[in-house]
Motif scaffolding. Structure first.
Motif, short mmCIF file in Angstrom:
data_model
loop_
_atom_site.label_atom_id
_atom_site.label_comp_id
_atom_site.label_asym_id
_atom_site.label_seq_id
_atom_site.Cartn_x
_atom_site.Cartn_y
_atom_site.Cartn_z
N CYS A 55 0.83 -1.20 0.00
CA CYS A 55 0.00 0.00 0.00
C CYS A 55 0.87 1.25 0.00
CB CYS A 55 -0.96 0.00 1.18
SG CYS A 55 -0.13 -0.09 2.78
N TYR A 102 -6.43 1.16 -8.14
CA TYR A 102 -5.99 2.54 -8.43
C TYR A 102 -6.99 3.17 -9.38
CZ TYR A 102 -3.91 -0.41 -12.04
OH TYR A 102 -3.70 -1.37 -12.99
N ALA A 118 -5.22 7.05 -1.67
CA ALA A 118 -4.70 5.77 -1.18
C ALA A 118 -4.73 4.73 -2.30
CB ALA A 118 -5.53 5.30 0.01
N SER A 156 -3.53 0.50 -3.39
CA SER A 156 -3.12 -0.77 -2.80
C SER A 156 -3.05 -1.87 -3.84
CB SER A 156 -4.11 -1.18 -1.71
OG SER A 156 -5.40 -1.37 -2.27
N HIS A 176 -2.79 -6.27 -3.97
CA HIS A 176 -2.67 -7.60 -3.37
C HIS A 176 -1.75 -8.40 -4.30
CE1 HIS A 176 -6.62 -7.36 -0.98
NE2 HIS A 176 -6.65 -6.28 -1.73
N SER A 213 4.42 -1.19 3.18
CA SER A 213 3.76 0.10 3.13
C SER A 213 4.75 1.20 2.75
CB SER A 213 3.16 0.37 4.51
OG SER A 213 2.55 1.62 4.51
N GLU A 270 -0.44 4.73 5.96
CA GLU A 270 -1.22 3.76 5.18
C GLU A 270 -1.13 2.35 5.73
OE1 GLU A 270 -3.47 4.70 2.76
OE2 GLU A 270 -2.88 6.59 3.68
N ARG A 296 -4.19 1.41 7.56
CA ARG A 296 -5.44 1.36 6.81
C ARG A 296 -5.79 -0.07 6.36
NH1 ARG A 296 -7.34 6.04 5.51
NH2 ARG A 296 -5.34 7.02 5.06
N TYR A 297 -4.77 -0.92 6.26
CA TYR A 297 -5.00 -2.26 5.70
C TYR A 297 -4.57 -3.36 6.65
CZ TYR A 297 -5.26 0.72 1.59
OH TYR A 297 -5.58 1.71 0.70
#
Lengths: 213, 633
Positions: free
Chosen positions: A8, A39, A47, A49, A51, A73, A78, A81-82
């Motif tokens: 992220c 995105y 923000a 991210s 995976h 990160s 951030e 956030r995850y």
């Protein structure tokens, strides 16, 4: 077994390029890889991210909650956030850098006593999820490489040190040379080396790494 | 991926984004005409074709909107040439007028329409299930779950399209478009681009009244034949494990099902039917799959599209079948799925233990309480920020004099004005609607209506509404924010620049000339960065007793910065002279730049890494304490 990395950061930090470099290196070495990338709005400063899942038994482009081995990160705030994606006792590999969003700064002007979130706040909170936290001053290393926009590649260097990271250095270096903008290839390769070197001082004190070359 | 994988002659494996795999599939299928209007999550299809242009002989257009894109492709397909367009979910709404009629007229060359839905509305104004377009327009539809399948389906879609003389929809979701994985490349065999002689084709594509009624019957026949063909399609497959429980799924949900079964230790214990041809549905395949089951779980995002069909089929085939899905409350019609949601649904349908994911989400919540939100915002150097600073000043002054406003926003980067810390906007609907609703509001509200629209959105769908305003004498103020490119989707070219797809030379279409030509009496053009001047111009435009248009022009900062870097120009950041700064905070209170932070002395600090040197904030500072960094010449 698959290796799950949740990446992220903030729009403009080069998460997509980082993902591409790793993915291409996987393709070169015949390793299965699958990603889910977020995105939607292409502007900077939102923000973003990714995976990233390497290995045969990863089916979904999204990592299930609590199954990421590594939370990478590129911006300190951030990371929080995850956090639900990270395994308990998983590895946090995070940037020292904080980019305060305008909403936070405007609050400080408007409200008496309002303060910025600090790196210390973030790290101490993260410790209740996992003790394995490596903080990297990626902006400093990127500057050393000659290009401040190579923070992403610094982190790639860190990742490459991990024993669990299944891609050979040569494939990664080749992939950097193919995917990075031509004028920045040398700087990116240097950033990769600096990140790798840094890992042996921080990340590798927490988790198993490959032997120092 | 790197472009060379999309272009590669050899049949190797490559790491590709779903959208890139779609392009590769189309190139392998010898596509000859492509046309697009950008929109997330489909934009990279356009971008990749634009980057690859010059390596292959296809024609490409970045069109003014999705309807035009589809018509460009239809024109090519009428003449027997293979064509492809891709659009986001809501773009299909714009193209749908043409889409429906193409079901009637049919095509000669293969026509493939990639329709990218966005469950969760990650980057859309609504969460739309585009699958219903297919049965409504009698147009066949394929749904891939992965980049590999996307590539394979695009190739197959061209063949189906030509065999049945009908366009084919490839329906994706964000998690397929923006999923990357390993893709096995096929051979690229390209034929030469040749003009065809229309007269020799002996084709006609008209439909109306009695012709439409006749064609409707043909369309039904065609659909019945397609249904038969799809029964044998390799894109529908069952994994049988002798269980009396089955899962029916399609699209990326199939991958969530595989992951969920692994999480539940149910791998090899549940039968799975994965559907790839979702219109017309292979009803016999579904029938034989559910015939001997006790329970079936239907896993699909958004509407119960498959589920309703399964209810209908089960009524005759297996009336005792328990069907678990949205109707039974196991799944929701809202938002996208993930492996955890699917695991929970399957577990509850099967009555097996699953600890759920609520606890982990709950625990994570405490972590988020101490961090700020990070909304998408205007980039450092963004001209929209400067435009809005000037507009806000004028609106404030007018409000203090008793003149209130209605603010109609539209679709583009400037939509971000609705997010905190700014949070301004009375409405924001869909492409071009700000001008449309301004017409109606100007009839009925006391306040002055201010509408904003970007350059690309203006060309896309706002022009008819503006002509309407002139014709009917409607009074409001329209700001056209012209930043030269379609910025939000990745800075694609549009008629505001002289460039077209692939960076080739095209012709610029002047926004102010359009406005003048249709009869707008007040038309001014300003530089977005010139805030002081713009306050005065905007005030005049708001006071004008009629329709007033101001074009605020300055190129997108991301686009401009990239061009600067290409030319080898340095970005020269600004800094705060700490001796001079008396902390009036005009900067921080009005400008909200992501390059800003407050330092330990409670003064503004500008991040040299983020500042693009636009100079706007230095011009706003009342004591000139924001200065340009000195650089060696």
């Amino acid at each position: 077994l698959s290796l799950n990395i949740f990446i992220c950061g903030v729009g403009g930090q080069g998460l997509v390029l980082l993902t591409t470099v790793i993915g291409n290196a996987c393709a070169k070495t015949g390793t299965k890889v699958i990603t889910g990338e977020m995105y939607g709005l292409s502007q900077r400063s939102g923000a973003v991210s990714v995976h990233l899942r390497i290995g045969e038994d990863a089916f979904s482009p999204l990592i299930p909650y609590g199954e990421a081995d590594i939370l990478l990160s590129l911006e300190a705030i951030e990371t929080m956030r995850y956090i639900e994606y990270l395994k308990k006792d998983g590895i946090v590999l995070m940037n020292k850098r904080i980019m305060h969003p305008p909403i936070e700064t405007s609050k400080i002007i408007a409200e008496k006593g309002a303060m910025y979130v600090t790196l210390g706040d973030v790290v101490s909170k993260l410790k209740s999820w996992t003790p394995n936290i490596a903080v990297v001053d990626a902006l400093k290393l990127a500057r050393e490489s000659g290009n401040v926009r190579t923070e992403n590649t610094v982190f790639l260097g860190c990742l490459s040190a991990l024993e669990a990271f299944p891609i050979e250095d040569n494939a990664i270096r080749e992939s950097i040379s193919e995917a990075a903008p031509k004028k920045t290839i040398e700087q990116n390769l240097k950033a990769f080396d600096l990140g790798r070197k840094n890992a042996y001082d921080s990340l590798c004190t927490l988790v198993a790494c490959k032997h120092v070359p | 991926m790197v472009l060379k994988d999309v272009l590669a002659k050899e049949t190797k494996t490559a790491f590709m984004l779903g959208n890139e795999a779609i392009v590769r599939g189309a190139l392998e299928a010898d596509v000859k005409v492509v046309a697009f209007y950008p929109g997330a999550p489909a934009s990279e299809v356009l971008d990749t074709f634009s980057d690859a242009l010059g390596n292959f002989d296809y024609q490409m257009e970045i069109t003014t909107n999705e309807k035009v894109a589809l018509e460009v492709c239809a024109g090519a397909a009428f003449a027997g040439v293979r064509s492809l367009t891709a659009m986001k979910s809501v773009g299909t709404n714009v193209a749908s007028d043409t889409l429906f009629v193409l079901g009637y007229t049919g095509v000669r060359g293969g026509l493939v329409i990639v329709m990218a839905d966005d469950p969760h509305a990650h980057s859309s104004q609504s969460e739309e299930d585009g699958r219903f377009f297919a049965p409504n327009a009698y147009i066949p539809m394929l749904e891939p779950s992965s980049p590999q399948e996307a590539k394979d389906m695009v190739k197959k879609a061209f063949a189906i399209s030509e065999k049945y003389r009908v366009p084919v929809i490839i329906r994706t979701v964000t998690r397929v478009n923006h999923q990357s994985g390993i893709v096995q490349l096929g051979e690229i065999k390209r034929s030469d681009f040749k003009r065809v002689k229309w007269k020799e084709l002996n084709e006609e594509y008209a439909t109306l009244g009695s012709v439409a009624r006749r064609k409707k019957l043909k369309m039904l026949e065609r659909t019945a034949k397609l249904a038969e063909e799809f029964e044998a399609s390799e894109f529908n497959f069952a994994k049988q494990f002798g269980s009396d429980v089955g899962v029916v799924t399609a699209s990326v949900s199939y991958l969530y099902v595989l992951e969920a079964l692994k999480m539940l230790n149910l791998q090899g214990k549940v039968n799975i039917l994965k559907l790839g041809t979702t219109y017309p549905l292979p009803k016999n395949t579904i029938r034989s799959f559910i015939k001997n089951l006790k329970k079936v779980v239907v896993v699909e995002e958004l509407s119960p599209y498959l589920e309703k069909e399964i209810y209908a089929i089960a009524k005759d085939t297996n009336p005792a079948l328990s069907i678990f899905g949205k109707n039974s409350g196991v799944f929701s019609e809202a938002w996208e799925y993930n492996p955890n949601i699917v695991a929970k649904g399957i577990a509850s349908a099967m009555g097996v233990e699953y600890p759920g994911y609520e606890a982990v989400i709950q625990e994570a919540k405490q972590f988020k309480e101490i961090i700020p939100d990070r909304y998408p915002t205007f980039c450092a150097g963004c001209p929209h920020r400067a435009t809005f600073v000037a507009l806000n000043q004028v609106l404030k002054i007018q409000v203090s004099k008793g003149q209130e406003h209605y603010f109609a926003n539209d679709i583009g980067c400037y939509s971000m004005w609705v997010f905190p810390p700014i949070s301004r906007g009375d409405s924001s609907l869909c492409m071009g609607a700000s001008v449309g609703v301004a017409n109606g509001l100007s009839h009925v509200i006391e306040e002055r209506v201010v509408a904003v629209v970007g350059d690309s959105t203006f060309y896309h769908a706002a022009i008819p509404a503006l002509i309407n305003a002139v014709h009917n004498g409607n009074k409001f103020t329209l700001l056209i924010l012209d930043n030269s490119v379609t910025a939000m989707t990745g800075q694609q070219f549009n008629p505001s620049t002289e460039f077209i797809a692939g960076g080739r030379q095209g012709k610029k279409v002047s926004i102010e000339n359009i406005c003048k030509a249709i009869g707008v009496e007040f038309v001014e053009v300003v530089d977005s960065y010139d805030v002081k001047n713009n306050v005065e111009v905007f005030r005049k435009a708001l006071d004008f007793d009629g329709l007033a248009v101001v074009v605020s022009r300055r190129e997108c900062a991301l686009y401009g910065d990239r061009n600067k870097r290409r030319r080898g120009e340095k970005m020269v950041p600004f800094y705060v002279d700490k001796e001079m700064c008396k902390r009036p905070y005009v900067c921080l209170r009005t400008f909200y730049c992501p390059a800003y932070e407050i330092d330990e002395d409670q003064q503004l600090r500008i991040s040299a890494e983020l500042c693009d040197g636009c100079s706007v904030c230095s011009r706003l500072c009342p004591i000139q304490s924001i200065k340009r960094t000195e650089v060696e010449a």
